[in-house]
Scaffold this motif. Structure first.
Motif, PDB file in Angstrom:
ATOM      1  N   UNK A  20       0.829  -1.200   0.000  1.00 21.12           N
ATOM      2  CA  UNK A  20       0.000   0.000   0.000  1.00 21.12           C
ATOM      3  C   UNK A  20       0.866   1.254   0.000  1.00 21.12           C
ATOM      4  N   UNK A  21       1.949   1.234   0.785  1.00 16.44           N
ATOM      5  CA  UNK A  21       2.835   2.397   0.833  1.00 16.44           C
ATOM      6  C   UNK A  21       3.503   2.626  -0.516  1.00 16.44           C
ATOM      7  N   UNK A  22       3.905   1.560  -1.187  1.00 19.40           N
ATOM      8  CA  UNK A  22       4.502   1.688  -2.517  1.00 19.40           C
ATOM      9  C   UNK A  22       3.498   2.311  -3.485  1.00 19.40           C
ATOM     10  N   UNK A  23       2.248   1.877  -3.408  1.00 16.32           N
ATOM     11  CA  UNK A  23       1.209   2.451  -4.269  1.00 16.32           C
ATOM     12  C   UNK A  23       1.031   3.938  -3.976  1.00 16.32           C
ATOM     13  N   UNK A  24       0.992   4.298  -2.697  1.00 15.42           N
ATOM     14  CA  UNK A  24       0.873   5.717  -2.333  1.00 15.42           C
ATOM     15  C   UNK A  24       2.070   6.505  -2.841  1.00 15.42           C
ATOM     16  N   UNK A  25       3.272   5.956  -2.690  1.00 18.54           N
ATOM     17  CA  UNK A  25       4.477   6.646  -3.154  1.00 18.54           C
ATOM     18  C   UNK A  25       4.430   6.883  -4.660  1.00 18.54           C
ATOM     19  N   UNK A  26       4.010   5.883  -5.407  1.00 14.88           N
ATOM     20  CA  UNK A  26       3.919   6.031  -6.864  1.00 14.88           C
ATOM     21  C   UNK A  26       2.805   7.000  -7.243  1.00 14.88           C
ATOM     22  N   UNK A  27       1.717   6.963  -6.504  1.00 17.36           N
ATOM     23  CA  UNK A  27       0.620   7.903  -6.734  1.00 17.36           C
ATOM     24  C   UNK A  27       1.099   9.336  -6.498  1.00 17.36           C
ATOM     25  N   UNK A  28       1.797   9.561  -5.398  1.00 13.06           N
ATOM     26  CA  UNK A  28       2.291  10.901  -5.083  1.00 13.06           C
ATOM     27  C   UNK A  28       3.333  11.370  -6.093  1.00 13.06           C
TER      28      UNK A  28
ATOM     29  N   UNK B 148       3.286  10.839  -9.143  1.00 18.49           N
ATOM     30  CA  UNK B 148       2.536  11.276 -10.322  1.00 18.49           C
ATOM     31  C   UNK B 148       1.673  12.508 -10.058  1.00 18.49           C
ATOM     32  N   UNK B 149       1.592  12.933  -8.790  1.00 18.85           N
ATOM     33  CA  UNK B 149       0.757  14.075  -8.405  1.00 18.85           C
ATOM     34  C   UNK B 149       1.532  15.043  -7.505  1.00 18.85           C
ATOM     35  N   UNK B 150       2.561  15.684  -8.057  1.00 17.01           N
ATOM     36  CA  UNK B 150       3.371  16.590  -7.233  1.00 17.01           C
ATOM     37  C   UNK B 150       2.576  17.769  -6.675  1.00 17.01           C
TER      38      UNK B 150
ATOM     39  N   UNK C 226      -7.357  11.146  -1.514  1.00 14.05           N
ATOM     40  CA  UNK C 226      -7.059  11.461  -2.911  1.00 14.05           C
ATOM     41  C   UNK C 226      -6.849  10.180  -3.714  1.00 14.05           C
ATOM     42  N   UNK C 227      -6.202   9.204  -3.098  1.00 11.63           N
ATOM     43  CA  UNK C 227      -5.972   7.917  -3.740  1.00 11.63           C
ATOM     44  C   UNK C 227      -7.303   7.230  -4.042  1.00 11.63           C
ATOM     45  N   UNK C 228      -8.192   7.221  -3.060  1.00 13.14           N
ATOM     46  CA  UNK C 228      -9.512   6.611  -3.245  1.00 13.14           C
ATOM     47  C   UNK C 228     -10.310   7.342  -4.323  1.00 13.14           C
ATOM     48  N   UNK C 229     -10.222   8.664  -4.342  1.00  7.85           N
ATOM     49  CA  UNK C 229     -10.916   9.443  -5.370  1.00  7.85           C
ATOM     50  C   UNK C 229     -10.389   9.107  -6.765  1.00  7.85           C
ATOM     51  N   UNK C 230      -9.081   8.971  -6.876  1.00  6.95           N
ATOM     52  CA  UNK C 230      -8.479   8.628  -8.174  1.00  6.95           C
ATOM     53  C   UNK C 230      -8.907   7.232  -8.610  1.00  6.95           C
ATOM     54  N   UNK C 231      -8.919   6.298  -7.676  1.00  7.06           N
ATOM     55  CA  UNK C 231      -9.370   4.944  -8.002  1.00  7.06           C
ATOM     56  C   UNK C 231     -10.806   4.978  -8.522  1.00  7.06           C
ATOM     57  N   UNK C 232     -11.663   5.699  -7.818  1.00  2.22           N
ATOM     58  CA  UNK C 232     -13.069   5.805  -8.225  1.00  2.22           C
ATOM     59  C   UNK C 232     -13.181   6.434  -9.612  1.00  2.22           C
ATOM     60  N   UNK C 233     -12.394   7.466  -9.862  1.00  4.62           N
ATOM     61  CA  UNK C 233     -12.430   8.132 -11.169  1.00  4.62           C
ATOM     62  C   UNK C 233     -12.010   7.180 -12.285  1.00  4.62           C
TER      63      UNK C 233
END
Length: 95
Positions: A7-15, A17-19, A40-47
């Motif tokens: 999960x932390x790796x996913x958050x790190x990669x998400x961040x 991509x979203x500076x 923000x991660x959950x919102x992006x997933x939903x989108x």
């Protein structure tokens, strides 16, 4: 299912991509930053039409084959937790 490191790796990669999000949440306390990232991660997933766990897998898989294997592993764990036979679970969930 998913572990904390994944999960932390996913958050790190998400961040990465979203500076703009990193800049926006920078002044917040650590707990608040974590909460904002999760939202923000959950919102992006939903989108993207995904559940957050699916988005986590997409961000952490090394490619399409590994992604398919990881998805199946999660579904198998859910089937087991529900006490369902794998074939019944697959049929019920259209897998």
């Amino acid at each position: 299912m998913l572990n904390d490191a994944q999960q932390q790796l996913a958050y790190d990669r998400f961040l990465a991509a979203h500076p703009e999000l990193v800049e926006e949440i920078g002044p917040l306390a650590a707990h608040e930053r974590q909460q904002q990232v999760a939202w923000a991660f959950e919102d992006e997933a939903e989108a993207r039409g995904l559940e957050p766990w699916e988005y986590t897998l997409e961000l952490t898989a090394s490619g399409p084959e590994e992604l398919a294997q990881m998805r199946e592993a999660v579904h198998r764990q859910v089937a087991e937790a529900l006490g369902m036979a794998w074939e019944d679970y697959r049929t019920l969930n259209g897998l």
